[in-house]
Design an enzyme around this catalytic site. Structure first.
Site, PDB file in Angstrom:
ATOM      1  CB  THR A   7      -1.289  -0.073   0.884  1.00  0.00           C
ATOM      2  OG1 THR A   7      -2.239   0.702   1.327  1.00  0.00           O
ATOM      3  CG2 THR A   7      -0.006   0.231   2.191  1.00  0.00           C
ATOM      4  CE  LYS A  12      -5.936   1.444   2.462  1.00  0.00           C
ATOM      5  NZ  LYS A  12      -5.883   0.942   1.390  1.00  0.00           N
ATOM      6  CG  ASP A  65     -10.003  -1.033  -4.221  1.00  0.00           C
ATOM      7  OD1 ASP A  65      -9.349   0.528  -3.884  1.00  0.00           O
ATOM      8  OD2 ASP A  65     -10.857  -0.912  -5.415  1.00  0.00           O
ATOM      9  N   GLY A 141     -11.329  10.900   5.227  1.00  0.00           N
ATOM     10  CA  GLY A 141     -12.413  10.826   3.707  1.00  0.00           C
ATOM     11  C   GLY A 141     -13.512  11.328   3.596  1.00  0.00           C
ATOM     12  NE  ARG A 168      -9.516   0.344   5.690  1.00  0.00           N
ATOM     13  CZ  ARG A 168      -9.721   1.369   5.762  1.00  0.00           C
ATOM     14  NH1 ARG A 168     -10.352   1.823   6.499  1.00  0.00           N
ATOM     15  NH2 ARG A 168     -10.461   1.810   4.737  1.00  0.00           N
TER      16      ARG A 168
HETATM   17  P1  IMP Z   1      -8.803   3.441  -0.018  1.00  0.00           P
HETATM   18  O1  IMP Z   1      -8.787   2.078  -1.713  1.00  0.00           O
HETATM   19  O2  IMP Z   1      -8.769   2.133   1.223  1.00  0.00           O
HETATM   20  O3  IMP Z   1      -7.703   4.361  -0.166  1.00  0.00           O
HETATM   21  O4  IMP Z   1      -9.819   4.116  -0.176  1.00  0.00           O
HETATM   22  C1  IMP Z   1     -10.579   4.472  -1.611  1.00  0.00           C
HETATM   23  C2  IMP Z   1     -11.138   6.152  -0.733  1.00  0.00           C
HETATM   24  O5  IMP Z   1     -12.587   5.342  -0.140  1.00  0.00           O
HETATM   25  C3  IMP Z   1      -9.985   6.726   0.288  1.00  0.00           C
HETATM   26  O6  IMP Z   1      -9.899   7.814  -0.567  1.00  0.00           O
HETATM   27  C4  IMP Z   1     -11.503   7.339   1.258  1.00  0.00           C
HETATM   28  O7  IMP Z   1     -11.936   8.846   0.234  1.00  0.00           O
HETATM   29  C5  IMP Z   1     -12.615   6.592   0.998  1.00  0.00           C
HETATM   30  N1  IMP Z   1     -13.030   5.538   2.390  1.00  0.00           N
HETATM   31  C6  IMP Z   1     -12.133   4.026   2.168  1.00  0.00           C
HETATM   32  N2  IMP Z   1     -12.515   3.974   3.704  1.00  0.00           N
HETATM   33  C7  IMP Z   1     -13.055   5.157   4.028  1.00  0.00           C
HETATM   34  C8  IMP Z   1     -13.162   5.183   5.850  1.00  0.00           C
HETATM   35  O8  IMP Z   1     -13.638   4.131   6.096  1.00  0.00           O
HETATM   36  N3  IMP Z   1     -13.614   6.446   6.263  1.00  0.00           N
HETATM   37  C9  IMP Z   1     -13.883   7.657   4.999  1.00  0.00           C
HETATM   38  N4  IMP Z   1     -13.533   7.476   3.813  1.00  0.00           N
HETATM   39  C10 IMP Z   1     -12.998   5.802   3.209  1.00  0.00           C
END
Ligand code: IMP
Length: 185
Positions: A7, A12, A65, A141, A168
């Site tokens: 990552t 993470k 993801d 996010g 998650r």
């Molecule tokens: P990633 O693939 O885990 O990096 O997540 C992709 C996008 O989803 C991130 O840039 C966040 O905008 C959103 N995201 C993923 N998990 C969360 C969370 O637990 N809280 C808020 N936004 C999240």
């Protein structure tokens, strides 16, 4: 045993380390660029990502993801969550949802694990609603516009509480269950 967490996000790695230390598994942060396929399916993004990483010779690793899937927007931003967060942001999602009565949404997190020559892919889900405005200073996010209980947003609750019910957290628990069921830990 050691698992690589592939990552660009060091946060993470710390989260995984906390969950896996009880099982005697050590996490190692690895930055290894790989092609992400363009598809609307999270599991497919992860599965194809794993193919690309294995093709580079890596073994014993985790990738994940995640994204926010809004019912009334037919699953948008979904696999494009990171891009939507960077471009339209939370105000943009709230604008798209202005006057929309169906506020239902879910966070999904798909984890792919390659371990001892086996592949496990699990998806954790957390259902909730999109709020009418941004609330709270915590999290990241979409946290300020998502509420799992219809009262407090993810940005208004403690990280431990979020982990106990989040997409998650649920995905990690499913992964550990699957590893135990297959006698891998
Ligand atoms: P990633 O693939 O885990 O990096 O997540 C992709 C996008 O989803 C991130 O840039 C966040 O905008 C959103 N995201 C993923 N998990 C969360 C969370 O637990 N809280 C808020 N936004 C999240």
């Amino acid at each position: 045993m050691k698992l690589k967490v592939i990552t660009s996000n060091p946060g993470k790695v710390a989260e995984y380390q906390r969950e896996f230390s009880d099982l005697g598994i050590e996490m190692e942060h690895v930055r290894l660029p790989y092609d992400e396929v363009q598809t609307s399916d999270l599991e497919e993004v992860v599965s194809k990502g794993m193919d690309a990483i294995v093709a580079q010779g890596a073994r014993d690793f985790i990738i994940d993801d995640s994204g926010l899937f809004v019912d009334a927007l037919k699953g948008f931003p979904g696999v494009w969550s990171a891009y939507a967060q960077k471009t339209i942001g939370n105000p943009g999602i709230l604008r798209l949802m202005q006057g929309v009565p169906d506020r239902g949404a879910e966070f999904r997190c798909c984890i792919g694990c390659d371990i001892s020559g086996r592949r496990i892919i699990v998806t954790g889900v957390c259902r909730g609603v999109i709020t009418d405005s941004e609330r709270g200073d915590g999290g990241f996010g979409f946290d300020p516009i998502f509420s799992h209980d219809g009262e407090r947003t993810f940005a208004e609750i403690h990280m431990d509480e979020k982990n106990s019910i989040s997409h998650r957290g649920n995905a990690v628990r499913l992964l550990i269950e699957a590893m135990k069921a297959q006698g891998l830990v």
